[in-house]
Design a protein around this motif. Sequence first.
Motif, PDB file in Angstrom:
ATOM      1  N   LEU A 119       7.380  -0.087   9.005  1.00 27.07           N
ATOM      2  CA  LEU A 119       7.827  -0.950   7.903  1.00 27.07           C
ATOM      3  C   LEU A 119       6.767  -1.043   6.817  1.00 27.07           C
ATOM      4  N   LEU A 120       5.522  -1.200   7.219  1.00 27.00           N
ATOM      5  CA  LEU A 120       4.431  -1.294   6.250  1.00 27.00           C
ATOM      6  C   LEU A 120       4.310  -0.018   5.431  1.00 27.00           C
ATOM      7  N   VAL A 121       4.361   1.127   6.103  1.00 27.45           N
ATOM      8  CA  VAL A 121       4.207   2.397   5.395  1.00 27.45           C
ATOM      9  C   VAL A 121       5.403   2.657   4.488  1.00 27.45           C
ATOM     10  N   TRP A 122       6.613   2.341   4.940  1.00 23.50           N
ATOM     11  CA  TRP A 122       7.781   2.525   4.073  1.00 23.50           C
ATOM     12  C   TRP A 122       7.736   1.586   2.871  1.00 23.50           C
ATOM     13  N   THR A 123       7.161   0.405   3.037  1.00 23.42           N
ATOM     14  CA  THR A 123       6.982  -0.503   1.900  1.00 23.42           C
ATOM     15  C   THR A 123       6.037   0.107   0.878  1.00 23.42           C
ATOM     16  N   PRO A 130       7.772   7.806  -7.255  1.00 21.49           N
ATOM     17  CA  PRO A 130       8.038   8.036  -8.684  1.00 21.49           C
ATOM     18  C   PRO A 130       9.270   7.280  -9.181  1.00 21.49           C
ATOM     19  N   HIS A 131      10.214   7.028  -8.288  1.00 23.47           N
ATOM     20  CA  HIS A 131      11.449   6.326  -8.640  1.00 23.47           C
ATOM     21  C   HIS A 131      11.774   5.332  -7.529  1.00 23.47           C
ATOM     22  N   SER A 132      12.481   4.288  -7.895  1.00 23.68           N
ATOM     23  CA  SER A 132      12.888   3.317  -6.874  1.00 23.68           C
ATOM     24  C   SER A 132      14.269   2.758  -7.210  1.00 23.68           C
ATOM     25  N   PRO A 133      15.291   3.637  -7.288  1.00 25.24           N
ATOM     26  CA  PRO A 133      16.648   3.131  -7.540  1.00 25.24           C
ATOM     27  C   PRO A 133      17.073   2.187  -6.426  1.00 25.24           C
ATOM     28  N   LEU A 134      17.832   1.165  -6.811  1.00 22.80           N
ATOM     29  CA  LEU A 134      18.208   0.146  -5.837  1.00 22.80           C
ATOM     30  C   LEU A 134      18.954   0.745  -4.659  1.00 22.80           C
ATOM     31  N   TRP A 135      19.822   1.740  -4.908  1.00 24.98           N
ATOM     32  CA  TRP A 135      20.611   2.318  -3.818  1.00 24.98           C
ATOM     33  C   TRP A 135      19.714   2.995  -2.781  1.00 24.98           C
ATOM     34  N   ALA A 136      18.630   3.636  -3.250  1.00 24.17           N
ATOM     35  CA  ALA A 136      17.730   4.316  -2.319  1.00 24.17           C
ATOM     36  C   ALA A 136      16.930   3.304  -1.504  1.00 24.17           C
ATOM     37  N   VAL A 137      16.481   2.237  -2.155  1.00 23.13           N
ATOM     38  CA  VAL A 137      15.719   1.202  -1.455  1.00 23.13           C
ATOM     39  C   VAL A 137      16.591   0.518  -0.403  1.00 23.13           C
ATOM     40  N   LEU A 138      17.842   0.193  -0.790  1.00 20.30           N
ATOM     41  CA  LEU A 138      18.755  -0.449   0.160  1.00 20.30           C
ATOM     42  C   LEU A 138      19.099   0.484   1.321  1.00 20.30           C
ATOM     43  N   LEU A 139      19.240   1.757   1.017  1.00 18.40           N
ATOM     44  CA  LEU A 139      19.548   2.728   2.067  1.00 18.40           C
ATOM     45  C   LEU A 139      18.386   2.850   3.045  1.00 18.40           C
ATOM     46  N   LEU A 140      17.170   2.837   2.520  1.00 12.85           N
ATOM     47  CA  LEU A 140      15.996   2.903   3.399  1.00 12.85           C
ATOM     48  C   LEU A 140      15.904   1.639   4.252  1.00 12.85           C
ATOM     49  N   ALA A 141      16.197   0.491   3.646  1.00 15.93           N
ATOM     50  CA  ALA A 141      16.185  -0.762   4.411  1.00 15.93           C
ATOM     51  C   ALA A 141      17.239  -0.737   5.515  1.00 15.93           C
ATOM     52  N   LEU A 142      18.402  -0.162   5.220  1.00 12.11           N
ATOM     53  CA  LEU A 142      19.459  -0.052   6.224  1.00 12.11           C
ATOM     54  C   LEU A 142      19.021   0.858   7.371  1.00 12.11           C
ATOM     55  N   CYS A 143      18.349   1.951   7.044  1.00 13.06           N
ATOM     56  CA  CYS A 143      17.842   2.851   8.085  1.00 13.06           C
ATOM     57  C   CYS A 143      16.869   2.115   8.997  1.00 13.06           C
TER      58      CYS A 143
END
Length: 315
Positions: A119-123, A130-143
């Motif tokens: 969790l720390l490293v993914w944060t 370079p980018h942090s679109p909301l959909w990608a961040v939410l998808l990573l959180a879901l994973c």
Amino acid sequence: MSHAVHPVPTRLGAFARLAKLDVWDYYLAVPLAWSLCGPDGWGSAPVLATLGLFLVGAVGVVAGAVAFDDVTGFRDGSDWANYGPNAPARRLARKPLLTGELSEREAVVFGWGATLFGLLVWTWTVAFAPHSPLWAVLLLALCFFAAVQYSWGLKISYRGWQEVFLAGFGVGLVLAAVGLCTGELSGFAAVQAVLFGLGPLLFGVYSNTRDAAGDARVGRPTAAVLLSAQGNKLFIAGLSVAEVALIVTAAGLGAAPWWFSPAMLPAVALRVAQLRRGVGLGDLLGARLIGLHAHRATVALLVLVNLFAPVLGGT
């Protein structure tokens, strides 16, 4: 009652086997995501750093998830039923709780430590990407959430979601990594993410078939448990056909270059061989092994396709 079978070779080795570090197929999402970043991203320092952090975080998250899975299987007896004393030594050694090399408490502490590390490293990955679109961040959180809850907490694999997780986690890893590196999502990337996710599912279903009796005993409703023997064979065949159909139709749907299907023929051949071995001949372990090779070959071919797409014409 003690289940100790073998002496302790090394403590580090026992923890490595608890983390299943020898099964690295989900981590192949990273080179696949790199290849999907295009020529501008292949040598980009921010992209390479992002993917490096992403990989380290993924190792932590997956190690925690499989450690918790072993603890749950040890507690409910399903691992002892599926990996019992008559199992080959090499196979039983993959379960250090059963061999007595690690205690239950040590495995739980390791699981939480690995999970929090991931969790720390993914944060950090999201913060420096370079980018942090909301959909990608939410998808990573879901994973992350799904991995932790796979057989711990909500125990989603004990509630009929195991097959969904096996495929969905892989799809999510690829898409999240691409999103953090490029900020975009193409139809071709989505097709490749689905093909990637089907890989772990299509060797997992053979393991589940082998373990159906033990899973049924503890109420873990995999497809192999819920379906009849014939129904489970049809389910596996349907998944295999769906993967091949996606490869064949992707170009016609405009999501892949015209030469995509011919380029993927070796992967298709392996999948057909796997289906014949597992469903046709009933050799579940042999089919699972072919499935591992098929997944790795698929990823290698997809990477090559992406590398050659700018020259041959891609989508």
